[in-house]
Motif scaffolding. Sequence first.
Motif, mmCIF file in Angstrom:
data_model
loop_
_atom_site.group_PDB
_atom_site.id
_atom_site.type_symbol
_atom_site.label_atom_id
_atom_site.label_comp_id
_atom_site.label_asym_id
_atom_site.label_seq_id
_atom_site.Cartn_x
_atom_site.Cartn_y
_atom_site.Cartn_z
ATOM 1 N N GLY A 1 0.892 -1.154 0.000
ATOM 2 C CA GLY A 1 0.000 0.000 0.000
ATOM 3 C C GLY A 1 0.922 1.193 0.000
ATOM 4 O O GLY A 1 2.120 1.045 0.226
ATOM 5 N N PRO A 2 0.519 2.375 -0.156
ATOM 6 C CA PRO A 2 -0.845 2.684 -0.538
ATOM 7 C C PRO A 2 -0.980 2.766 -2.040
ATOM 8 O O PRO A 2 -0.020 3.007 -2.750
ATOM 9 N N ASN A 3 -2.160 2.594 -2.459
ATOM 10 C CA ASN A 3 -2.481 2.827 -3.843
ATOM 11 C C ASN A 3 -3.916 3.323 -3.833
ATOM 12 O O ASN A 3 -4.839 2.520 -3.715
ATOM 13 N N ARG B 1 -6.345 1.513 -5.888
ATOM 14 C CA ARG B 1 -6.706 0.183 -5.383
ATOM 15 C C ARG B 1 -7.732 0.300 -4.259
ATOM 16 O O ARG B 1 -8.731 -0.406 -4.219
ATOM 17 N N ALA B 2 -7.409 1.205 -3.319
ATOM 18 C CA ALA B 2 -8.294 1.362 -2.159
ATOM 19 C C ALA B 2 -9.685 1.790 -2.615
ATOM 20 O O ALA B 2 -10.698 1.319 -2.101
ATOM 21 N N ARG C 1 -8.773 -2.147 2.489
ATOM 22 C CA ARG C 1 -9.398 -2.133 1.157
ATOM 23 C C ARG C 1 -8.358 -2.400 0.076
ATOM 24 O O ARG C 1 -8.643 -3.091 -0.921
ATOM 25 N N THR C 2 -7.154 -1.884 0.285
ATOM 26 C CA THR C 2 -6.080 -2.144 -0.677
ATOM 27 C C THR C 2 -5.783 -3.639 -0.751
ATOM 28 O O THR C 2 -5.576 -4.186 -1.841
ATOM 29 N N GLN C 3 -5.770 -4.312 0.383
ATOM 30 C CA GLN C 3 -5.490 -5.752 0.376
ATOM 31 C C GLN C 3 -6.546 -6.511 -0.425
ATOM 32 O O GLN C 3 -6.232 -7.441 -1.177
ATOM 33 N N GLU D 1 -8.366 -5.413 -2.865
ATOM 34 C CA GLU D 1 -8.228 -5.134 -4.291
ATOM 35 C C GLU D 1 -6.993 -5.818 -4.875
ATOM 36 O O GLU D 1 -7.031 -6.345 -5.992
ATOM 37 N N GLU D 2 -5.896 -5.806 -4.113
ATOM 38 C CA GLU D 2 -4.679 -6.463 -4.594
ATOM 39 C C GLU D 2 -4.956 -7.946 -4.857
ATOM 40 O O GLU D 2 -4.526 -8.509 -5.863
ATOM 41 N N TYR E 1 -4.494 7.732 2.166
ATOM 42 C CA TYR E 1 -3.611 7.463 1.037
ATOM 43 C C TYR E 1 -3.797 8.501 -0.082
ATOM 44 O O TYR E 1 -3.468 8.217 -1.226
#
Lengths: 462, 386
Positions: B54-56, B59-60, B76-78, B80-81, B360
């Motif tokens: 993260g962060p992106n 993605r989040a 949320r990033t996890q 989406e990843e 982020y």
Amino acid sequence: MRDFLTLCGYEADELAAELPRISKAFSKLGINSDDIARGKQRLVAYYDMTLKGVQKLFNFFLRDLVNLTLSREEGKEKLIYGCMAPSFDIIGSMLATNSHDVYVAEPNPVFLVVFGCIFDKIVPILEAAESRWLKGGVVGHCAMVKTRLGLYVLDLIPKPDLLVTSGSLCDASPKTNDLLEEFYGIPTYCYDTSHDGQLQDHPGSARAVNLLTHGIRGLTRKLGEMVGLAISDDMLWEILRVKVVLDTALARLYGIIQGSDPLVITPSHENLFMWVKQLPLDLEGLQRMIAAVNILSDELQERVDHGIGVVEKGAPRILAILPPNHADPRLEYLANEIGLAIVATDVGEASPVPGSATEAPDDPYLAMSLFLQSSLYSHLGERLSLILGACRRLKIDGVLDHYHVGCRSVAGDAFIIRDTVQKELGIPVLLLEWENFDPRVYNHEKYKTRLEVFKSMVKEAR
Amino acid sequence: MDEESLTVHLGNRPAVLRRAKANGTKIVGYLPGNYVPEELIYASGAVPVCLIDGPNPRRADNARSVLPHIICPFARTQVEEMSLKENPYYSLLDMVIAPITCQHLKKVAEVWEHYGEVEVFKLGIPHRYDGDFEKDYFLDRLVALKDTLEALTGNRVTDEKISHSIELYNKMRDLFRDISLMRSKVSSIPTAMDFITLNHASFQADPAFMVEFLVHLLDTLKNSPNSSKGSRGPRLLLTGPNLARGDYGILKSVERTRGEIVLEEFCEGIRYYWHRIQNTGDSLSSLASGYLRDKVPCAFMRSSARKRLDFILKLIKDFNVSGVIWYELLCCETYDQESYFFEQKLKEHNIPMLIVESNYDVSSLGQLETRLEAFIEVIEGGPENA
């Protein structure tokens, strides 16, 4: 004042005895004649006060408010409060029955119903909390914990000798208690479970139950030492047996409401049903509660028999995810006005009946852990299963998911619940981002529009 | 072995893991928080990979189709990843261990389980961490984890293997501690950025390589001609719930001020290196104690505020810190509550604290720098209304 109290279920002879106490408590709480006038107005507007059963249910909250406010000065030696602590009501009722020096309360529901739903005075309590460590804004702290903190900031209730919560649903409640201990010197106790159930562990894992019962046993040990009472399993079973009768009475009430067409009572009353059984009353109080619920059931059955309802016959049947706003009856009332029949909530319906005779374990602590199988405490997979089951069983036409942002656990499920219900059942789902304890979120025009559109979608899908 | 060798190692790491996976080695991811014993994964012959990216913001934000905004941006990033599988570390996973720590990461585990994107083992973390019953609960879960890893890898996880693994990771912890402690003296070598990126590297690099690299690095730092340089300005401690790989805006912003981050304390993103796991007797029991209760608890654990404060105050004293930056992700409810507690208590010790919230969003960095400058002025005895 008398009219208001009569409306809230006080009989004439009770008023004579209780009025001085009630006036004293109201004065301490800052409840004035304007508030009482507003309260009467709101009760009549949003609740069916022609029903004796409804009056009697409100009466429990008013009584508890007075008793709580005056508890210290009336000589109670130990005050024990619970909040967001499932099954605390059972332990509390046991203590109230066996020790008259102890006052046990759940202040939050009492204030949410009386200050919130009736008097519309909950906001200052929330703002008081926001001036401390539960700030407002995007972080979205739960207004249930704000209510708890606000009561101490404003010194509205006497500080307890022990404040109990559980981490079964969230971490915010225990953390709030942690800081209440630091800043206000209030001793606290928290019991926990662990939500590490895998999908295949449905309907719940034995290890989660064991962890929970370990914590609850610790609580009864601590309380026993505090109040000088040797707490036995028999004492708990005495309450559990009465709770089964109460739950059976409530199940009958829910059954009448869910089966009614037209819907027989506005869904804004769900708040009362849900909270009243959480009040830790002694045995005599629980018996009065059972009687009140039965009176209401009889009144509603009579309406059903005469085809009397609060929406038109054939109105779309809706399952609400989560109960109504605990401090504000307006949304459920609005949904009703628009012609949606909210027949049940997942919290009330998609759950086994705790302590029910058909699931009677030998151990009272196991009986007290059955709430883990309910929708609110289940992991996502279980929760979906319970909600889909409720929709099928109740022949639901649409789902209203007003997801409480203050609760990360349930809010996190919202989109997946929507997608799953739509996919599996083909019925519309309305998502409303919501705060379940804060009346400030209510936006009449916005919600009216969305509910009307939702109703059209539901009718079209039928 | 120099910095470039670590860069090359990390650059090659995905390809190395792909080859290892093709040869039958299992790749086991885990969510951060210092509650998952990497030693157990390593002992099973699987490759441990911490999911710390993260962060992106994109993605989040994309994950908002699955999780509402009230779930923190790291969580949320996890999600989406894992959904996109563009990140090599996420696409290679055979299993993920999800410690049930905070509500946000619990929800990540449930979402992954629901969509069946990866096999998930939920590691229950009792939030009352100091009792024997709770320790036994956690131990029981570690036994179940061990069994699951054995079934996954086909390798027996013996006490001897766990012991060797503990020795390796203890060595890594010792080295991180020794490197970190260098900053308690006047010098600020390594910089906060260097130390944090080293930490993040350790979550994805081969552990044996990482230990060897850290040995050489420590030696180099000790002999560095810059090691006696003074701090350029106020010495700061950076603390909070999560500092993900790539979430360096706050570090760069501080670098542009006169202040200097000399220490960081995070639940997620910084390897906990202040203790060693006992390596005698029952190794699983040692892991249970070491990971659950022998360390400073995170804020979501019960009755943790005072213990955490005492720890931070000790760090402030040992590292001669004059100000604290509290860096929290938006919607982190437990850390946000604690921020008030820390601010009030640190004030009693005349330590100013600045609270920074992040979603982020890089567009807020300009405003952040203004706030940081004002904060530095307060520490230096300037205007009070920072």
